[in-house]
Design a protein around this motif. Sequence first.
Motif, PDB file in Angstrom:
ATOM      1  N   ILE A  54       0.857  -1.186   0.000  1.00 32.52           N
ATOM      2  CA  ILE A  54       0.000   0.000   0.000  1.00 32.52           C
ATOM      3  C   ILE A  54       0.893   1.236   0.000  1.00 32.52           C
ATOM      4  O   ILE A  54       1.934   1.262   0.651  1.00 32.52           O
ATOM      5  N   LYS A  72      -5.801  -3.013  -2.431  1.00 32.33           N
ATOM      6  CA  LYS A  72      -6.899  -2.042  -2.356  1.00 32.33           C
ATOM      7  C   LYS A  72      -7.830  -2.320  -1.167  1.00 32.33           C
ATOM      8  O   LYS A  72      -8.795  -1.592  -0.952  1.00 32.33           O
ATOM      9  N   TRP A 129      -3.541   2.613   4.279  1.00 30.69           N
ATOM     10  CA  TRP A 129      -2.341   2.932   5.046  1.00 30.69           C
ATOM     11  C   TRP A 129      -2.660   4.016   6.070  1.00 30.69           C
ATOM     12  O   TRP A 129      -3.438   4.930   5.820  1.00 30.69           O
TER      13      TRP A 129
END
Length: 165
Positions: free
Chosen positions: A50, A84, A88
């Motif tokens: 991410i 996805k 984060w």
Amino acid sequence: MGQTISIAAVYQALESVMDPEIPVLSVLDLGMITDVSIDQTADVVHIRMIPTFAACPAVSYIQNNIKTTVEKELGIAVTVEIDKQVHWESNRITPAAKEKLKNFGIAPPQVVEGEMKAEIMLHTPCPHCSSEYTYLRSPFGSTLCRAIHFCKSCGQVFEQFKPLE
């Protein structure tokens, strides 16, 4: 494939993939890796990551560095995809990474507990002298993930890695 690759070996290789904007931090320090799996029959390592910010311009560069570094160190094909399903947040940054940030001259983000409030950035300790007599000059720094502060004690302008939940 002549050898069996372990998850631990992949993580060890990932320790040397540094963030291009903060070269003292690895993708592991930043908590960017969400999953590693190995398909031994197909000789492929699958890595999910991410970005620290959704619009980070370095995402493709980081993905490529992960792929080439792990392939070179382990001699196995690697796929790197954006996860996805995981968002984060700055709390993913390891305590050791926060110390590295401070030593690099960037104030680490504060721990975010509960709802994120803008006030968390107002009195950020200075990474140079540790004074809390600071103020936010601009919520926009040299990159999307940083803000600019000024220390009234030592007179230094410094950046802070923004807290984000």
